[in-house]
Design a protein around this motif. Structure first.
Motif, PDB file in Angstrom:
ATOM      1  N   ALA A 199     -15.305 -20.682  -0.551  1.00 39.87           N
ATOM      2  CA  ALA A 199     -15.022 -21.612  -1.588  1.00 39.87           C
ATOM      3  C   ALA A 199     -13.615 -20.955  -2.265  1.00 39.87           C
ATOM      4  CB  ALA A 199     -15.839 -20.807  -2.743  1.00 39.87           C
ATOM      5  N   ALA A 200     -12.652 -19.594  -1.959  1.00 43.90           N
ATOM      6  CA  ALA A 200     -11.133 -19.564  -2.253  1.00 43.90           C
ATOM      7  C   ALA A 200     -10.590 -20.677  -1.616  1.00 43.90           C
ATOM      8  CB  ALA A 200     -11.326 -17.732  -2.390  1.00 43.90           C
ATOM      9  N   ILE A 201     -10.599 -20.964  -0.289  1.00 45.22           N
ATOM     10  CA  ILE A 201     -10.105 -21.049   0.590  1.00 45.22           C
ATOM     11  C   ILE A 201      -9.746 -22.702   0.122  1.00 45.22           C
ATOM     12  CG2 ILE A 201      -9.367 -22.108   2.848  1.00 45.22           C
ATOM     13  CD1 ILE A 201     -10.652 -19.280   4.076  1.00 45.22           C
ATOM     14  N   SER A 202     -11.092 -23.643  -0.361  1.00 45.42           N
ATOM     15  CA  SER A 202     -10.983 -24.829  -0.252  1.00 45.42           C
ATOM     16  C   SER A 202     -10.044 -24.963  -1.519  1.00 45.42           C
ATOM     17  CB  SER A 202     -12.599 -24.970  -0.614  1.00 45.42           C
ATOM     18  OG  SER A 202     -12.313 -26.814  -1.219  1.00 45.42           O
ATOM     19  N   THR A 203     -10.156 -24.055  -2.645  1.00 46.44           N
ATOM     20  CA  THR A 203      -9.583 -24.074  -4.387  1.00 46.44           C
ATOM     21  C   THR A 203      -7.859 -23.854  -3.830  1.00 46.44           C
ATOM     22  OG1 THR A 203     -11.888 -23.444  -5.220  1.00 46.44           O
ATOM     23  CG2 THR A 203      -9.338 -23.421  -6.498  1.00 46.44           C
ATOM     24  N   LEU A 204      -8.029 -23.229  -3.192  1.00 51.38           N
ATOM     25  CA  LEU A 204      -6.352 -22.763  -2.373  1.00 51.38           C
ATOM     26  C   LEU A 204      -5.698 -24.183  -2.143  1.00 51.38           C
ATOM     27  CD1 LEU A 204      -6.287 -18.934  -1.720  1.00 51.38           C
ATOM     28  CD2 LEU A 204      -5.033 -20.715  -3.805  1.00 51.38           C
ATOM     29  N   ASP A 205      -6.627 -25.000  -1.009  1.00 55.08           N
ATOM     30  CA  ASP A 205      -6.000 -25.794  -0.198  1.00 55.08           C
ATOM     31  C   ASP A 205      -5.624 -26.958  -1.541  1.00 55.08           C
ATOM     32  OD1 ASP A 205      -5.202 -27.641   2.102  1.00 55.08           O
ATOM     33  OD2 ASP A 205      -7.533 -28.335   1.861  1.00 55.08           O
ATOM     34  N   ARG A 206      -6.413 -27.224  -2.538  1.00 51.89           N
ATOM     35  CA  ARG A 206      -6.481 -28.156  -3.844  1.00 51.89           C
ATOM     36  C   ARG A 206      -5.539 -27.942  -4.175  1.00 51.89           C
ATOM     37  NH1 ARG A 206     -12.372 -27.802  -3.660  1.00 51.89           N
ATOM     38  NH2 ARG A 206     -12.058 -26.607  -5.835  1.00 51.89           N
ATOM     39  N   THR A 207      -5.230 -26.887  -4.573  1.00 51.72           N
ATOM     40  CA  THR A 207      -4.120 -26.031  -5.464  1.00 51.72           C
ATOM     41  C   THR A 207      -2.740 -26.212  -5.342  1.00 51.72           C
ATOM     42  OG1 THR A 207      -4.920 -24.260  -5.971  1.00 51.72           O
ATOM     43  CG2 THR A 207      -6.367 -25.598  -7.243  1.00 51.72           C
ATOM     44  N   ALA A 208      -2.788 -26.100  -3.847  1.00 54.32           N
ATOM     45  CA  ALA A 208      -1.158 -25.808  -3.538  1.00 54.32           C
ATOM     46  C   ALA A 208      -0.210 -26.283  -4.563  1.00 54.32           C
ATOM     47  CB  ALA A 208      -1.559 -25.758  -1.660  1.00 54.32           C
ATOM     48  N   PRO A 209       0.138 -27.393  -4.742  1.00 49.11           N
ATOM     49  CA  PRO A 209       1.171 -28.763  -5.098  1.00 49.11           C
ATOM     50  C   PRO A 209       1.582 -27.660  -6.710  1.00 49.11           C
ATOM     51  CG  PRO A 209       0.057 -30.270  -3.616  1.00 49.11           C
ATOM     52  CD  PRO A 209      -0.642 -28.427  -3.436  1.00 49.11           C
ATOM     53  N   ILE A 210       0.599 -27.879  -6.993  1.00 54.48           N
ATOM     54  CA  ILE A 210      -0.043 -27.577  -8.271  1.00 54.48           C
ATOM     55  C   ILE A 210       0.641 -26.034  -8.672  1.00 54.48           C
ATOM     56  CG2 ILE A 210      -1.488 -26.951 -10.753  1.00 54.48           C
ATOM     57  CD1 ILE A 210      -3.541 -28.984  -9.128  1.00 54.48           C
ATOM     58  N   LEU A 211      -0.063 -24.674  -8.202  1.00 60.85           N
ATOM     59  CA  LEU A 211       0.357 -24.107  -8.023  1.00 60.85           C
ATOM     60  C   LEU A 211       2.538 -23.269  -8.201  1.00 60.85           C
ATOM     61  CD1 LEU A 211      -2.404 -21.772  -6.742  1.00 60.85           C
ATOM     62  CD2 LEU A 211      -1.835 -21.809  -8.589  1.00 60.85           C
ATOM     63  N   ALA A 212       2.670 -24.327  -6.949  1.00 61.39           N
ATOM     64  CA  ALA A 212       4.031 -24.386  -6.534  1.00 61.39           C
ATOM     65  C   ALA A 212       4.579 -24.635  -7.709  1.00 61.39           C
ATOM     66  CB  ALA A 212       4.059 -25.113  -4.822  1.00 61.39           C
ATOM     67  N   TRP A 213       4.763 -26.228  -8.291  1.00 56.08           N
ATOM     68  CA  TRP A 213       5.407 -26.317  -9.653  1.00 56.08           C
ATOM     69  C   TRP A 213       4.859 -25.037 -10.708  1.00 56.08           C
ATOM     70  CZ3 TRP A 213       8.824 -29.553  -9.451  1.00 56.08           C
ATOM     71  CH2 TRP A 213       9.622 -30.218  -7.863  1.00 56.08           C
ATOM     72  N   MET A 214       4.500 -25.178 -10.986  1.00 54.80           N
ATOM     73  CA  MET A 214       3.646 -23.998 -12.143  1.00 54.80           C
ATOM     74  C   MET A 214       4.714 -22.934 -11.541  1.00 54.80           C
ATOM     75  SD  MET A 214      -0.443 -24.019 -12.632  1.00 54.80           S
ATOM     76  CE  MET A 214      -0.229 -22.873 -14.032  1.00 54.80           C
ATOM     77  N   THR A 215       5.154 -22.428 -10.958  1.00 57.44           N
ATOM     78  CA  THR A 215       5.995 -20.992 -10.032  1.00 57.44           C
ATOM     79  C   THR A 215       7.129 -22.063 -10.714  1.00 57.44           C
ATOM     80  OG1 THR A 215       4.045 -19.942  -8.566  1.00 57.44           O
ATOM     81  CG2 THR A 215       6.558 -19.319  -8.332  1.00 57.44           C
ATOM     82  N   VAL A 216       7.370 -22.529 -10.649  1.00 59.21           N
ATOM     83  CA  VAL A 216       9.381 -23.202 -10.682  1.00 59.21           C
ATOM     84  C   VAL A 216       8.970 -23.165 -12.004  1.00 59.21           C
ATOM     85  CG1 VAL A 216      10.329 -24.731 -10.432  1.00 59.21           C
ATOM     86  CG2 VAL A 216       9.642 -24.099  -8.526  1.00 59.21           C
ATOM     87  N   LEU A 217       8.356 -23.563 -12.492  1.00 62.52           N
ATOM     88  CA  LEU A 217       8.358 -24.470 -14.311  1.00 62.52           C
ATOM     89  C   LEU A 217       7.989 -22.679 -14.993  1.00 62.52           C
ATOM     90  CD1 LEU A 217       6.080 -27.449 -14.234  1.00 62.52           C
ATOM     91  CD2 LEU A 217       8.783 -27.256 -13.940  1.00 62.52           C
TER      92      LEU A 217
END
Length: 418
Positions: A199-217
């Protein structure tokens, strides 16, 4: 004061987001990029631990499917009917002959898995089996490689057994013709933690681009909200925060890997094969952590050296004095026209060099820590070369500046030199 607090909170948030974004991006690139996945697992075909694991399990599957012991026993009983007086002796030879047959099959399997043909087959199977890693992230089932509810990852050996059967028949091992078509599976990994993490792996897979942009912002927000005079310091803290986060992530990965390997039953997968497989799959993640760590440190160092702290000023003064010494040794006299031009536009040229370096890191498909270091080194050398070449013109320009009060101003040892 409030802006400083918000900036600190955003620095911490950036570090936390980076801890989640790096594994998420690793998972996404490994799951969705088949070529990258195949390139990662291809060396496993020549790894002795993996070869031994596959050879042992395929041999067991062949001997069980063909019932080598049963066939040998029946053959010895039939031979005993021809020679009744030697029946007891002949029948007693059945276990030894069965073991010799198994050893012959194991030798043939080992020879095959060490051949270039197996390496080609391994790449083909893993390219098709890449769907199994997608299944792991999405929770789907099926495919050549699959994972069940107990966290067991298996791979089909049908094609391997078929190739070994053909090889044995060509070598004159008649009993090999009795090997039936087997669509068996061998276990690559088995751990309940793998199933719980789906379940955690599936969540990370879906949210990877969001997490990357949130880190930059979040990083940009921390720098933007910081009060004037604190932005370089905040930039340095962002870099240090991300570097610390990557160090903690690497430590957590090492500890978690030991725990995970401890949950794999040695009866299903040999410890050496499990260690090799997991280490190989995690190599891109480790490379990604090192890359982000190096870039973050370079970011912190660049912000620190461009600041107004005394250590940074001393470093810049030392570089300026070195430049004056080198340019004086190479050639004295008046600055040349091209040096005046270079001094006038040096900031634009240096900004362009930094921009090119950033683009290299962004556009490089899978950058490593070595790529980051060499990009920074080459950019730094290019900027240093510009500063050295235009130094005579810069020094002449400062010497020609008007001095207020009619008397020369005393040199200020703490004043940063350009």
């Amino acid at each position: 004061m409030a802006r400083r607090v918000v900036a600190v909170v955003l620095v911490v948030l950036t570090a936390v987001l980076a801890c989640a974004a790096v594994p998420a991006l690793y998972l996404r690139s490994e799951v969705l990029d088949t070529d990258r996945y195949v390139a990662t697992v291809a060396p496993l075909a020549s790894d002795p631990a993996i070869q031994a694991e596959i050879a042992n399990k395929v041999t067991t599957q062949i001997t069980d499917a063909a019932d080598i012991e049963g066939i040998t026993r029946a053959a010895m009983v039939e031979l005993g009917t021809v020679a009744p007086r030697a029946a007891a002796v002949i029948t007693g030879l059945a276990p030894a002959i069965a073991e010799q047959t198994k050893s012959l099959i194991h030798t043939a399997v080992s020879k095959f898995v060490a051949s270039p043909q197996f390496q080609d087959l391994w790449i083909q199977v893993n390219r098709v089996a890449h769907q199994g890693l997608v299944n792991l992230a999405t929770g789907n089932t099926g495919g050549t490689v699959s994972i069940d509810q107990s966290g067991t990852v298996t791979i089909s050996t049908k094609e391997i057994i078929a190739r070994v059967k053909t090889l044995l028949v060509e070598q004159g091992v008649g009993i090999a013709s009795r090997i039936p078509e087997v669509d068996a599976q061998i276990t690559l990994l088995q751990s309940p933690e793998l199933a719980r993490a789906a379940a955690a792996i599936s969540t990370l897979d879906r949210t990877a681009p969001i997490l990357a942009w949130m880190t930059v912002l979040s990083a940009l927000g921390a720098i933007a909200v910081a009060p004037r005079g604190w932005r370089r310091r905040t930039t340095s803290r962002v870099g240090l925060g991300i570097a610390v986060a990557m160090a903690l992530l690497a430590l957590g990965l090492a500890i978690g890997l030991d725990i995970f390997l401890g949950t794999i039953p040695s009866a299903s997968v040999s410890p050496a094969a499990a260690q090799t497989l997991v280490d190989t799959l995690l190599t891109p993640l480790r490379s990604g952590i090192r890359f982000v760590f190096v870039v973050a440190l370079l970011m912190a160092l660049a912000a620190f050296l461009s600041g107004h702290s005394r250590p940074a000023e001393y470093v810049r003064q030392g570089l300026a004095r070195t430049g004056d010494y080198l340019t004086g040794k190479v050639g004295g006299g008046q600055a040349k026209p091209w040096q005046h031009w270079l001094a006038r536009f040096r900031r634009i040229l240096e900004a362009a060099i930094v921009g090119v370096a950033v683009l290299v890191l962004i556009l490089w498909q899978y950058p490593t820590a070595a790529v980051a270091i060499w990009t920074a080194v080459l950019a730094g050398l290019a900027i240093l070369l510009i500063e050295l070449l235009c130094r005579p013109a810069v020094a002449a320009g400062h010497a020609a500046e008007p001095v207020t009060g009619g008397t020369p101003a005393e040199p200020n040892p703490t004043r940063p030199l350009p």
